[in-house]
Write a protein that holds these residues in place. Structure first.
Motif, short mmCIF file in Angstrom:
data_model
loop_
_atom_site.label_atom_id
_atom_site.label_comp_id
_atom_site.label_asym_id
_atom_site.label_seq_id
_atom_site.Cartn_x
_atom_site.Cartn_y
_atom_site.Cartn_z
N THR A 220 -1.40 -4.40 -6.88
CA THR A 220 -1.78 -3.08 -6.20
C THR A 220 -1.38 -2.19 -7.74
O THR A 220 0.29 -2.13 -8.76
N ARG B 272 0.89 -1.00 -0.06
CA ARG B 272 0.26 -0.06 -0.10
C ARG B 272 1.07 1.33 0.09
O ARG B 272 0.52 2.21 -0.03
N THR B 273 2.61 0.73 0.42
CA THR B 273 3.05 2.05 0.47
C THR B 273 4.18 1.77 0.42
O THR B 273 4.95 0.45 -0.22
N ARG C 173 4.90 9.97 -4.90
CA ARG C 173 6.38 9.61 -3.91
C ARG C 173 7.12 8.10 -5.34
O ARG C 173 7.88 8.34 -5.06
N TRP C 174 6.00 7.61 -5.43
CA TRP C 174 6.58 6.38 -6.78
C TRP C 174 7.16 6.97 -7.31
O TRP C 174 8.03 6.52 -7.99
N GLU D 77 -0.98 11.06 -3.35
CA GLU D 77 -0.29 11.66 -2.78
C GLU D 77 1.28 10.50 -2.85
O GLU D 77 2.05 10.67 -2.42
N GLU D 78 0.72 9.41 -2.37
CA GLU D 78 0.90 7.77 -2.32
C GLU D 78 1.96 7.90 -3.48
O GLU D 78 3.31 7.63 -3.96
N GLU D 79 1.65 7.69 -4.61
CA GLU D 79 1.52 7.80 -5.67
C GLU D 79 2.80 8.22 -6.31
O GLU D 79 3.44 8.05 -7.10
N LEU E 249 -2.73 3.40 -5.31
CA LEU E 249 -2.53 4.06 -4.77
C LEU E 249 -3.21 5.87 -4.47
O LEU E 249 -3.48 6.47 -5.53
#
Length: 290
Positions: free
Chosen positions: A181, A113-114, A255-256, A251-253, A248
């Protein structure tokens, strides 16, 4: 492939027919598919450039993360740069170049998930470039052909697979994967090529039939088939309740995506250092994808 062979037979009044040899009948191992066409073991072969990445550095630029939103766009990108790519297909006639649907991360025991969840995991990769994607995300890439994925995930040889969802049904991945994911990953490139000598031996009329039934149009048809299969496969896993689709948050995407930016920069720099005009090829691809 079979509908294409039927079209060729019909359009030539069966003067030209194409017989398919599935399951490695002309030689075991998907890594040697391109070589089989070059050597004339088969007149036509279908395979993945990523299995022999060093032969196709220009083509595999299309596998950079987040380059295209779907298979059709990625395929248009390939054909937009076809003049720069043909040099990689020496001694063969390119019949089709396309990509599948964008990869997702499939895991069996641990949901991702992260970005932190990926740290230390072993993830199957289909190509060197996608291996760099996995490393940039903090995991360890494990190269293997698609035929070994099921057992590798089931037995724990790998913790997850980075692969397009279109394989879920055909390789029964839904039996061993539980979490999917969806992230800013990449597409995998495919080829359909013909031995140049075999192509040259055809009559002008037969070559015309081959030309008119392949190329960009056949490539886009293949891409659409993969894209549709991937969407349907993920939806089926969700409908059955045996697979969780993880998307995601924005905001998390981000980061990726930030973690993956270096993959593009490093790939372009490395190829430019080998006198391969990666920036120009990417520009042509991206212009065609607009």
């Amino acid at each position: 492939m079979r509908p294409w062979t039927e079209d060729v037979a019909s359009l030539t009044n069966r003067e030209l027919t194409i017989r398919i040899y599935p399951g490695g009948e002309l030689g075991k191992g998907p890594k040697a598919q391109y070589k089989r066409a070059v050597d004339g073991i088969a007149d036509v072969t279908f395979g993945l450039q990523g299995y022999t990445s060093t032969l196709f550095p220009r083509t595999l630029l299309v596998e950079l993360p987040g380059l295209a939103p779907d298979a059709m766009t990625a395929t248009r990108m390939l054909w937009g740069a076809i003049d720069q790519l043909r040099t990689e297909y020496d001694r063969t006639q390119v019949l089709a170049l396309w990509t599948n649907d964008r990869a997702v991360l499939m895991t069996r025991k641990q949901p991702v998930r992260t970005l932190a969840d990926l740290k230390g995991m072993k993830i199957r990769t289909p190509s060197k470039l996608q291996g760099e994607i996995i490393k940039a995300l903090g995991a360890t890439p494990v190269a293997m052909p698609v035929t070994r994925m099921y057992n590798a995930l089931k037995t724990g040889v790998v913790d997850g697979l980075m692969v397009a969802p279109s394989v879920i049904k055909s390789f029964k991945i839904g039996e061993v994967a539980r979490y999917y994911t969806v992230g800013p990953f990449a597409h995998t490139a495919f080829f359909l090529v013909m031995n140049q000598g075999a192509y040259d031996k055809l009559t002008p009329e037969q070559r015309k039939t081959i030309d008119e039934t392949t190329g960009r149009a056949l490539s886009l048809k293949a891409a659409q088939i993969y894209e549709d299969a991937g969407v349907a496969a993920l939806q089926n896993e969700a409908n059955q309740g045996r697979g969780e689709i993880i998307r995601l948050p924005a905001e998390e995407e981000q980061r990726w995506r930030a973690a993956l930016q270096g993959v593009r920069d490093n790939t372009v720099k490395a190829l430019e250092g080998k006198a391969i005009p990666a920036s120009a090829i990417l520009s042509a691809m991206e212009a065609a994808g607009q």
